[in-house]
Design a protein around this motif. Structure first.
Motif, PDB file in Angstrom:
ATOM      1  N   ALA A  83       9.614 -16.025 -14.417  1.00  0.00           N
ATOM      2  CA  ALA A  83       8.501 -15.746 -13.507  1.00  0.00           C
ATOM      3  C   ALA A  83       8.293 -14.244 -13.429  1.00  0.00           C
ATOM      4  N   VAL A  84       7.136 -13.870 -12.883  1.00  0.00           N
ATOM      5  CA  VAL A  84       6.781 -12.466 -12.646  1.00  0.00           C
ATOM      6  C   VAL A  84       6.472 -12.303 -11.163  1.00  0.00           C
ATOM      7  N   LEU A  85       6.945 -11.225 -10.578  1.00  0.00           N
ATOM      8  CA  LEU A  85       6.540 -10.792  -9.241  1.00  0.00           C
ATOM      9  C   LEU A  85       5.736  -9.515  -9.382  1.00  0.00           C
ATOM     10  N   ALA A  86       4.526  -9.497  -8.803  1.00  0.00           N
ATOM     11  CA  ALA A  86       3.648  -8.331  -8.902  1.00  0.00           C
ATOM     12  C   ALA A  86       2.787  -8.259  -7.647  1.00  0.00           C
ATOM     13  N   PRO A  87       2.142  -7.118  -7.384  1.00  0.00           N
ATOM     14  CA  PRO A  87       1.184  -7.090  -6.281  1.00  0.00           C
ATOM     15  C   PRO A  87       0.018  -8.028  -6.580  1.00  0.00           C
ATOM     16  N   THR A  88      -0.601  -8.549  -5.532  1.00  0.00           N
ATOM     17  CA  THR A  88      -1.853  -9.294  -5.708  1.00  0.00           C
ATOM     18  C   THR A  88      -3.026  -8.335  -5.713  1.00  0.00           C
ATOM     19  N   VAL A  89      -3.075  -7.460  -4.723  1.00  0.00           N
ATOM     20  CA  VAL A  89      -4.126  -6.453  -4.574  1.00  0.00           C
ATOM     21  C   VAL A  89      -3.433  -5.128  -4.308  1.00  0.00           C
ATOM     22  N   ALA A  90      -4.074  -4.028  -4.679  1.00  0.00           N
ATOM     23  CA  ALA A  90      -3.440  -2.712  -4.559  1.00  0.00           C
ATOM     24  C   ALA A  90      -3.485  -2.147  -3.149  1.00  0.00           C
ATOM     25  N   THR A  91      -4.317  -2.724  -2.273  1.00  0.00           N
ATOM     26  CA  THR A  91      -4.468  -2.234  -0.907  1.00  0.00           C
ATOM     27  C   THR A  91      -4.560  -3.414   0.048  1.00  0.00           C
ATOM     28  N   VAL A  92      -4.613  -3.124   1.340  1.00  0.00           N
ATOM     29  CA  VAL A  92      -5.017  -4.136   2.308  1.00  0.00           C
ATOM     30  C   VAL A  92      -6.545  -4.166   2.358  1.00  0.00           C
ATOM     31  N   ALA A  93      -7.089  -5.122   3.112  1.00  0.00           N
ATOM     32  CA  ALA A  93      -8.545  -5.253   3.223  1.00  0.00           C
ATOM     33  C   ALA A  93      -9.162  -3.964   3.772  1.00  0.00           C
ATOM     34  N   PHE A  94     -10.254  -3.554   3.172  1.00  0.00           N
ATOM     35  CA  PHE A  94     -10.919  -2.301   3.560  1.00  0.00           C
ATOM     36  C   PHE A  94     -12.239  -2.610   4.275  1.00  0.00           C
ATOM     37  N   PRO A  95     -12.810  -1.634   5.001  1.00  0.00           N
ATOM     38  CA  PRO A  95     -14.078  -1.876   5.704  1.00  0.00           C
ATOM     39  C   PRO A  95     -15.203  -2.244   4.739  1.00  0.00           C
ATOM     40  N   HIS A  96     -16.161  -3.014   5.248  1.00  0.00           N
ATOM     41  CA  HIS A  96     -17.292  -3.433   4.428  1.00  0.00           C
ATOM     42  C   HIS A  96     -17.959  -2.226   3.769  1.00  0.00           C
ATOM     43  N   GLY A  97     -18.208  -2.346   2.473  1.00  0.00           N
ATOM     44  CA  GLY A  97     -18.926  -1.313   1.740  1.00  0.00           C
ATOM     45  C   GLY A  97     -18.137  -0.055   1.474  1.00  0.00           C
ATOM     46  N   GLU A  98     -16.827  -0.076   1.703  1.00  0.00           N
ATOM     47  CA  GLU A  98     -16.016   1.138   1.534  1.00  0.00           C
ATOM     48  C   GLU A  98     -14.834   0.884   0.604  1.00  0.00           C
ATOM     49  N   ARG A  99     -15.130   0.516  -0.628  1.00  0.00           N
ATOM     50  CA  ARG A  99     -14.042   0.351  -1.591  1.00  0.00           C
ATOM     51  C   ARG A  99     -13.279   1.665  -1.733  1.00  0.00           C
ATOM     52  N   PRO A 100     -11.969   1.592  -1.878  1.00  0.00           N
ATOM     53  CA  PRO A 100     -11.184   2.834  -1.957  1.00  0.00           C
ATOM     54  C   PRO A 100     -11.551   3.668  -3.186  1.00  0.00           C
ATOM     55  N   LYS A 101     -11.602   4.977  -2.988  1.00  0.00           N
ATOM     56  CA  LYS A 101     -11.830   5.909  -4.087  1.00  0.00           C
ATOM     57  C   LYS A 101     -10.531   6.494  -4.608  1.00  0.00           C
ATOM     58  N   THR A 102      -9.525   6.509  -3.748  1.00  0.00           N
ATOM     59  CA  THR A 102      -8.184   6.939  -4.156  1.00  0.00           C
ATOM     60  C   THR A 102      -7.167   5.950  -3.590  1.00  0.00           C
ATOM     61  N   ILE A 103      -6.089   5.740  -4.326  1.00  0.00           N
ATOM     62  CA  ILE A 103      -4.974   4.917  -3.872  1.00  0.00           C
ATOM     63  C   ILE A 103      -3.698   5.672  -4.165  1.00  0.00           C
ATOM     64  N   ASP A 104      -2.905   5.905  -3.134  1.00  0.00           N
ATOM     65  CA  ASP A 104      -1.660   6.663  -3.265  1.00  0.00           C
ATOM     66  C   ASP A 104      -1.893   8.002  -3.963  1.00  0.00           C
ATOM     67  N   GLY A 105      -3.005   8.651  -3.600  1.00  0.00           N
ATOM     68  CA  GLY A 105      -3.325   9.976  -4.123  1.00  0.00           C
ATOM     69  C   GLY A 105      -3.923  10.008  -5.513  1.00  0.00           C
ATOM     70  N   VAL A 106      -4.193   8.832  -6.102  1.00  0.00           N
ATOM     71  CA  VAL A 106      -4.738   8.754  -7.462  1.00  0.00           C
ATOM     72  C   VAL A 106      -6.183   8.262  -7.383  1.00  0.00           C
ATOM     73  N   ASP A 107      -7.095   8.937  -8.068  1.00  0.00           N
ATOM     74  CA  ASP A 107      -8.488   8.497  -8.108  1.00  0.00           C
ATOM     75  C   ASP A 107      -8.586   7.160  -8.837  1.00  0.00           C
ATOM     76  N   VAL A 108      -9.391   6.244  -8.269  1.00  0.00           N
ATOM     77  CA  VAL A 108      -9.578   4.936  -8.892  1.00  0.00           C
ATOM     78  C   VAL A 108     -11.069   4.639  -8.993  1.00  0.00           C
ATOM     79  N   ASP A 109     -11.431   3.752  -9.927  1.00  0.00           N
ATOM     80  CA  ASP A 109     -12.839   3.428 -10.121  1.00  0.00           C
ATOM     81  C   ASP A 109     -13.282   2.361  -9.123  1.00  0.00           C
ATOM     82  N   TRP A 110     -14.606   2.259  -8.942  1.00  0.00           N
ATOM     83  CA  TRP A 110     -15.180   1.347  -7.950  1.00  0.00           C
ATOM     84  C   TRP A 110     -14.884  -0.103  -8.279  1.00  0.00           C
TER      85      TRP A 110
END
Length: 406
Positions: A299-326
């Motif tokens: 089996a594999v254990l991995a994250p499901t999503v990289a963050t918790v739920a975010f506000p409507h229309g505000e997808r994260p631009k950075t995660i743990d200090g790293v820029d991420v795409d929309w």
């Protein structure tokens, strides 16, 4: 599953169970199909295969739930109405594309919900809403006459409060029994950052705690990488090819489409046939690679999503200090296992600032029963606390109940 006869009363597996189906599921319910202005007023004349099987098993379908337009987003917003709210905090997204399904279970409007997962559409909203979300092995739960999108990767499956409930629905959808057994000692690959993608520290901490719990249960947990590189070069072209074939004509009325569906279809028009052919050839190689990896690990254990739920229309631009795409920033960990065709499940593993965090487990193709058995033992050990959600939605008849802890 066959019904059980008790005296003169026939009890079906889902008798009386209030089950929500998401809007794209083909069922005889008067709600616009696929959450789009382009199909306003259209009502399906018959149920698709999975809906028909659930009705035959005694499930009650009180209505459909919200999805993004043509299920082409990991958040549940469209042009038909307001965004779906997360039952833990209605100012935040429940995820998608089965976001309305997850929200309905989380708020106690239904005991279980039918979703489908072509790139994480069951697991993402389940993780954001603190639920169990199970994607069976590709092909285990066929949906005859169903909505067509992501056809190489999609499968129907449940969003539920417990693994036991999820197993019940899958038994109906697959028309076979996934036998419950005590999970043996397994060798589990623990991948904290699949594909080297950033993960919110709170999510990473909870995943590490889950790895420790699995070790405490007696499993051999090994920190390692999973060889999923190249999944997007397969996933992207094959999904775009489906969209162009099924819905390319809708570009004749672009004003009726959401910006994300317009962008998807316009990108699809630039796709070359060579790209599709290359992706299809690589799909076979990718699945062989993951099959080989899951021959070495159970089996594999991995994250499901990289963050918790975010506000409507505000997808994260950075995660743990790293820029991420929309598009993929918060959601890079589910689609690789659609490409692999493997079963995958998310379990609620804890919270951060009052919002749920999901942990994802994966096994080899065809080992769905083994995955459910592992997940059920982990679920009991984690003992996720639903008290805040029960208190918030206590007036609803299907309000969440705690999972028994041995």
């Amino acid at each position: 599953m066959p019904p059980n006869a008790i005296g003169t009363v026939t009890v079906h597996p889902c008798s009386g169970c209030r089950c929500r189906s998401r809007t794209h599921s083909t069922s005889r319910t008067p709600r616009p199909r696929s959450a789009t202005l382009t199909q306003r007023g259209r009502i399906a004349r018959s149920d698709s295969g999975v809906v028909a099987r659930l009705r035959a098993a005694g499930a009650v379908m009180p209505g459909k739930t919200n999805v993004p337009e043509f299920c082409q987003s990991a958040t549940s917003d469209n042009l038909l109405g307001p965004d779906t709210g997360n039952p833990w905090d209605i100012s935040r997204t429940p995820g998608g594309s089965s976001g309305g399904a997850a929200a309905s279970v989380g708020a106690g409007l239904a005991a279980i919900a039918l979703g489908s997962d072509g790139g994480g559409s069951i697991r993402i909203p389940a993780a954001f809403c603190g639920l169990v979300g199970f994607k069976p092995t590709t092909g285990l739960c066929p949906d005859e006459r169903g909505f067509r999108a992501m056809t190489d990767f999609v499968t129907a499956g449940p969003l539920a409060w417990t693994v036991d409930d999820a197993r019940l629905m899958v038994n109906v959808l697959a028309e076979q029994t996934l036998v419950r057994r005590t999970s043996p000692t397994l060798r589990i690959a623990y991948c904290a950052r699949p594909d080297g993608r950033p993960v919110d520290p709170a999510v990473a901490d909870r995943l590490a705690a889950v790895a420790a719990t699995l070790s405490d249960l007696g499993h051999d947990v090994v920190a390692t990488d999973v060889p999923i590189e190249g999944w997007n070069e397969i996933f992207g072209p094959l999904v775009l090819d489906d969209e162009l074939r099924e819905r390319g004509h809708l570009l004749e009325q672009p004003e009726l489409l959401t910006p994300y569906e317009r962008s998807t279809l316009r990108a699809a028009t630039t796709l070359r046939s060579a790209d599709v052919a290359s992706a299809r050839e690589s799909l076979t190689d990718f699945r062989r690679r993951i099959d080989g990896f899951l021959h070495r690990f159970d089996a594999v254990l991995a994250p499901t999503v990289a963050t918790v739920a975010f506000p409507h229309g505000e997808r994260p631009k950075t995660i743990d200090g790293v820029d991420v795409d929309w598009l993929w920033g918060a959601f890079p960990f589910t689609s690789p296992f659609n490409v692999a065709g493997t079963p995958a499940i998310t379990l609620p593993a804890g919270t951060s600032d009052g919002l749920p965090i999901g942990a994802q487990l994966v096994t080899a193709r065809g080992r769905d029963a083994d995955l459910l058995n592992l997940a059920e033992s982990l679920e009991a050990a984690l003992g996720f606390d639903y008290t805040p959600l029960r208190d918030r939605w206590a007036d609803h008849p299907a309000a969440p109940q705690p999972v028994p802890v041995p």
